[in-house]
Scaffold this active site. Structure first.
Site, PDB file in Angstrom:
ATOM      1  N   TYR A   1     -36.495  51.566  55.387  1.00 20.11           N
ATOM      2  CA  TYR A   1     -35.328  51.955  56.185  1.00 20.11           C
ATOM      3  C   TYR A   1     -34.663  50.742  56.834  1.00 20.11           C
ATOM      4  CZ  TYR A   1     -32.331  54.992  58.903  1.00 20.11           C
ATOM      5  OH  TYR A   1     -31.225  55.635  59.412  1.00 20.11           O
TER       6      TYR A   1
ATOM      7  N   TYR B   1     -32.975  62.967  61.905  1.00 17.68           N
ATOM      8  CA  TYR B   1     -32.857  63.569  60.564  1.00 17.68           C
ATOM      9  C   TYR B   1     -33.620  64.890  60.588  1.00 17.68           C
ATOM     10  CZ  TYR B   1     -31.414  59.047  58.477  1.00 17.68           C
ATOM     11  OH  TYR B   1     -30.746  57.888  58.137  1.00 17.68           O
TER      12      TYR B   1
ATOM     13  N   LYS C   1     -28.211  53.378  52.892  1.00 14.71           N
ATOM     14  CA  LYS C   1     -28.360  52.122  52.150  1.00 14.71           C
ATOM     15  C   LYS C   1     -27.072  51.560  51.533  1.00 14.71           C
ATOM     16  CE  LYS C   1     -32.572  51.333  52.743  1.00 14.71           C
ATOM     17  NZ  LYS C   1     -32.547  50.592  53.980  1.00 14.71           N
TER      18      LYS C   1
ATOM     19  N   HIS D   1     -31.108  50.016  67.499  1.00 17.40           N
ATOM     20  CA  HIS D   1     -32.113  51.086  67.568  1.00 17.40           C
ATOM     21  C   HIS D   1     -33.452  50.603  67.032  1.00 17.40           C
ATOM     22  CE1 HIS D   1     -29.298  54.827  67.745  1.00 17.40           C
ATOM     23  NE2 HIS D   1     -29.036  53.933  68.682  1.00 17.40           N
TER      24      HIS D   1
ATOM     25  N   PRO E   1     -26.402  59.299  50.734  1.00 15.87           N
ATOM     26  CA  PRO E   1     -26.389  58.582  52.021  1.00 15.87           C
ATOM     27  C   PRO E   1     -27.637  58.745  52.893  1.00 15.87           C
ATOM     28  CG  PRO E   1     -24.906  60.472  52.084  1.00 15.87           C
ATOM     29  CD  PRO E   1     -25.383  60.356  50.678  1.00 15.87           C
TER      30      PRO E   1
HETATM   31  P1  FAD Z   1     -15.832  50.752  49.357  1.00 14.70           P
HETATM   32  O1  FAD Z   1     -16.151  50.715  50.803  1.00 14.70           O
HETATM   33  O2  FAD Z   1     -15.611  52.041  48.689  1.00 14.70           O
HETATM   34  O3  FAD Z   1     -14.623  49.774  49.105  1.00 14.70           O
HETATM   35  C1  FAD Z   1     -13.903  49.745  47.890  1.00 14.70           C
HETATM   36  C2  FAD Z   1     -12.468  49.406  48.182  1.00 14.70           C
HETATM   37  O4  FAD Z   1     -11.766  49.296  46.943  1.00 14.70           O
HETATM   38  C3  FAD Z   1     -11.757  50.480  48.982  1.00 14.70           C
HETATM   39  O5  FAD Z   1     -11.089  49.903  50.078  1.00 14.70           O
HETATM   40  C4  FAD Z   1     -10.799  51.114  47.980  1.00 14.70           C
HETATM   41  O6  FAD Z   1      -9.614  51.591  48.606  1.00 14.70           O
HETATM   42  C5  FAD Z   1     -10.517  49.957  47.054  1.00 14.70           C
HETATM   43  N1  FAD Z   1     -10.092  50.346  45.708  1.00 14.70           N
HETATM   44  C6  FAD Z   1     -10.425  51.440  44.991  1.00 14.70           C
HETATM   45  N2  FAD Z   1      -9.808  51.428  43.792  1.00 14.70           N
HETATM   46  C7  FAD Z   1      -9.077  50.291  43.749  1.00 14.70           C
HETATM   47  C8  FAD Z   1      -8.217  49.726  42.780  1.00 14.70           C
HETATM   48  N3  FAD Z   1      -7.995  50.342  41.610  1.00 14.70           N
HETATM   49  N4  FAD Z   1      -7.608  48.544  43.061  1.00 14.70           N
HETATM   50  C9  FAD Z   1      -7.836  47.915  44.242  1.00 14.70           C
HETATM   51  N5  FAD Z   1      -8.641  48.423  45.200  1.00 14.70           N
HETATM   52  C10 FAD Z   1      -9.255  49.593  44.957  1.00 14.70           C
HETATM   53  N6  FAD Z   1     -24.044  53.234  53.701  1.00 14.70           N
HETATM   54  C11 FAD Z   1     -24.893  52.626  54.568  1.00 14.70           C
HETATM   55  O7  FAD Z   1     -25.337  51.507  54.274  1.00 14.70           O
HETATM   56  N7  FAD Z   1     -25.288  53.182  55.748  1.00 14.70           N
HETATM   57  C12 FAD Z   1     -24.844  54.407  56.102  1.00 14.70           C
HETATM   58  O8  FAD Z   1     -25.155  54.860  57.209  1.00 14.70           O
HETATM   59  C13 FAD Z   1     -23.991  55.118  55.198  1.00 14.70           C
HETATM   60  N8  FAD Z   1     -23.512  56.347  55.494  1.00 14.70           N
HETATM   61  C14 FAD Z   1     -22.549  56.897  54.703  1.00 14.70           C
HETATM   62  C15 FAD Z   1     -22.036  58.116  55.089  1.00 14.70           C
HETATM   63  C16 FAD Z   1     -21.046  58.702  54.314  1.00 14.70           C
HETATM   64  C17 FAD Z   1     -20.496  60.030  54.725  1.00 14.70           C
HETATM   65  C18 FAD Z   1     -20.546  58.042  53.151  1.00 14.70           C
HETATM   66  C19 FAD Z   1     -19.436  58.638  52.336  1.00 14.70           C
HETATM   67  C20 FAD Z   1     -21.080  56.843  52.767  1.00 14.70           C
HETATM   68  C21 FAD Z   1     -22.080  56.267  53.527  1.00 14.70           C
HETATM   69  N9  FAD Z   1     -22.636  55.049  53.178  1.00 14.70           N
HETATM   70  C22 FAD Z   1     -23.576  54.470  53.991  1.00 14.70           C
HETATM   71  C23 FAD Z   1     -22.203  54.368  51.963  1.00 14.70           C
HETATM   72  C24 FAD Z   1     -21.152  53.282  52.217  1.00 14.70           C
HETATM   73  O9  FAD Z   1     -20.054  53.819  52.915  1.00 14.70           O
HETATM   74  C25 FAD Z   1     -20.708  52.670  50.885  1.00 14.70           C
HETATM   75  O10 FAD Z   1     -21.839  52.350  50.129  1.00 14.70           O
HETATM   76  C26 FAD Z   1     -19.835  51.420  51.118  1.00 14.70           C
HETATM   77  O11 FAD Z   1     -18.533  51.805  51.477  1.00 14.70           O
HETATM   78  C27 FAD Z   1     -19.769  50.533  49.865  1.00 14.70           C
HETATM   79  O12 FAD Z   1     -18.893  49.462  50.081  1.00 14.70           O
HETATM   80  P2  FAD Z   1     -18.011  48.866  48.904  1.00 14.70           P
HETATM   81  O13 FAD Z   1     -17.270  47.720  49.476  1.00 14.70           O
HETATM   82  O14 FAD Z   1     -18.870  48.657  47.706  1.00 14.70           O
HETATM   83  O15 FAD Z   1     -17.034  50.034  48.495  1.00 14.70           O
HETATM   84  C1  DHB Z   2     -25.279  57.624  59.402  1.00 13.06           C
HETATM   85  C2  DHB Z   2     -25.073  57.749  58.059  1.00 13.06           C
HETATM   86  C3  DHB Z   2     -26.155  57.883  57.216  1.00 13.06           C
HETATM   87  O1  DHB Z   2     -25.966  57.996  55.890  1.00 13.06           O
HETATM   88  C4  DHB Z   2     -27.453  57.883  57.713  1.00 13.06           C
HETATM   89  O2  DHB Z   2     -28.482  58.013  56.859  1.00 13.06           O
HETATM   90  C5  DHB Z   2     -27.647  57.740  59.061  1.00 13.06           C
HETATM   91  C6  DHB Z   2     -26.553  57.612  59.917  1.00 13.06           C
HETATM   92  C7  DHB Z   2     -24.105  57.468  60.296  1.00 13.06           C
HETATM   93  O3  DHB Z   2     -22.975  57.632  59.810  1.00 13.06           O
HETATM   94  O4  DHB Z   2     -24.283  57.177  61.476  1.00 13.06           O
END
Ligand code: FAD
Ligand code: DHB
Length: 391
Positions: free
Chosen positions: A385, A201, A297, A72, A293
């Site tokens: 962004y 948005y 980021k 995009h 979210p």
């Molecule tokens: P996680 O993905 O949470 O991974 C952590 C892992 O550790 C998991 O698999 C979990 O099961 C495991 N774990 C937990 N506890 C333990 C334990 N005790 N022992 C072993 N393993 C464990 N970010 C963006 O950049 N762009 C977006 O568009 C965006 N949209 C989002 C929309 C929503 C609705 C949500 C909820 C989040 C969004 N985010 C977005 C944020 C993004 O999903 C997180 O920041 C991302 O998952 C972080 O990755 P991570 O690997 O740090 O953590």
């Molecule tokens: C999506 C998630 C976000 O947090 C955002 O800012 C834009 C798009 C998505 O899940 O597509």
């Protein structure tokens, strides 16, 4: 059991770290609480910054991403029933964002790690970190009904916002900066062609709404709901009705509706742990910091952290240098605080707040008009962004 780096958590942070270390000839074992099936189907983020995609490409894990992603070049801001485009690519010297589901990133990374003989232990429970302040820390955990102990040189805490790694840092050794918001996002995945080519948005008096997508057949939509809102209060019809209202425009734009195949509510908060390291434990991704979210980021920050960590560990193993490891937290926190501010600002500008006399709402509309009419203001939003190259 022994390895060089024990990685707690197989999210984007842990899996990317494991892969980057493998490319440098450094061994790791990943311990994941959940099953492979569960984490490969957990629907979350979808927006990848240019820098994240570039890293996946250079690390050789972007084969499917390049085939299936959507690139995009802009986003839209909807307020006062009109859509306004922010031309991201034009404003940032050619940078773009990429739509590709987080669970697809996770699937790709797991496949690449396992094909290369990497070790990921799924359903590892009761994880305990020991001797973090010594040069030979240990991780104790239960797997396949038995207790195991993994000896290592370093532990990477990549276990997300609800992980345990952070809890093994003694109280007082780190500071936590936190802000809770009085609202949450209700997100759905629907089998309906997106009604828009770019993410929209929306600031609406009934609350924020977001129209995103995953593919030409799958729409991803979100609405602002009160914090602690029970999902049962939102049958599918009510969600569509609310989306129609909040995404309504005067030019007759209409949503495409279809069966909802996933539905969940996520509370919103901002959180930063400083520093992100204690002895031989290094925190990365959501385990160290959370952003609301709205700026998309979180996943991108998680990948940015482990890129820094992989470089620092490589310098330690290859050249015996510890300066990059010592600077890990300071290096990462510059990007993290920039993203914290941007995410907080986007959240503030687009969500409905407690606002008795409408003062905040007027400030929001003024700010939105400014962002949509001033090239300089739009460029500031755009460069944050798509992801800043230097911070
Ligand atoms: P996680 O993905 O949470 O991974 C952590 C892992 O550790 C998991 O698999 C979990 O099961 C495991 N774990 C937990 N506890 C333990 C334990 N005790 N022992 C072993 N393993 C464990 N970010 C963006 O950049 N762009 C977006 O568009 C965006 N949209 C989002 C929309 C929503 C609705 C949500 C909820 C989040 C969004 N985010 C977005 C944020 C993004 O999903 C997180 O920041 C991302 O998952 C972080 O990755 P991570 O690997 O740090 O953590
Ligand atoms: C999506 C998630 C976000 O947090 C955002 O800012 C834009 C798009 C998505 O899940 O597509």
């Amino acid at each position: 059991m022994r390895t060089q780096v024990a990685i707690i958590g197989a999210g984007p942070a842990g899996l990317t770290l494991s892969h980057l270390l493998y490319l440098q000839g450094i061994e790791s074992v990943v311990l994941e609480l959940r099953s492979r099936e569960y984490i490969e189907h957990r629907v979350r983020a979808g927006v990848l910054e240019q820098g994240t995609v570039d890293l996946f490409r250079s690390a050789g894990v972007a084969d499917r991403l390049d085939r299936e992603c959507l690139v995009h070049h802009g986003i839209e801001l909807l307020f006062e029933r009109r859509r306004h485009r922010i031309p991201l690519t034009e404003l940032t010297g050619g940078r773009a964002i990429t739509i590709y589901g987080q669970q697809e990133v996770v699937k790709d990374l797991i496949r690449h790690r396992l094909e290369a003989g990497g070790q990921i232990l799924f359903e590892a429970t009761e994880t305990t970190l020991l001797d973090l302040h010594t040069s030979s820390p240990r991780v104790r955990f239960r797997h396949g009904g038995e207790i195991h102990e993994l000896q290592c040189d370093f532990v990477a805490g990549c276990d997300g916002g609800h992980g345990v790694s952070r809890t093994f840092i003694p109280p007082g050794a780190v500071s936590v900066y936190e802000k809770l918001y009085p609202f949450a996002w209700l997100g759905i995945l629907a089998e309906a062609p997106p009604a828009t080519d770019e993410i929209v948005y929306a600031n609406h008096e009934r609350g924020f709404a977001l129209h995103s997508m995953r593919s030409p057949r799958l729409s991803r939509l979100y609405i602002q709901v009160p914090r602690d809102e029970p999902l049962e209060r939102w049958p599918d019809d009510r969600i569509w009705e609310e989306l129609r209202l909040r995404l309504g425009t005067d030019d007759g734009w209409t949503l495409n509706e279809g069966p909802i195949i996933e539905k969940s509510i996520t509370a919103m908060r901002s959180l930063v742990t400083e520093p992100m390291q204690y002895g031989r434990l290094f925190l990365a991704g959501d385990a160290a910091h959370i952003v609301p979210p709205t700026g998309a980021k979180g996943l991108n920050l998680a990948v940015a952290d482990v890129r820094v960590l992989a470089e620092a560990l490589t310098a330690w193993y290859r050249e015996g240098r510890d300066d990059l490891l010592a600077a890990y937290s300071t290096t990462c926190l510059r990007r993290i605080w920039r993203a914290e501010h941007f995410s907080w600002w986007m959240t503030w500008m687009l969500h409905r707040h407690e606002d008795e006399d409408g003062f905040l709402q007027r400030l929001q509309i003024s700010q939105l008009r400014y962002v949509c009419t001033s090239r300089v203001a739009a460029a500031s939003l755009a460069e944050n962004y798509v992801g800043l190259e230097t911070v």
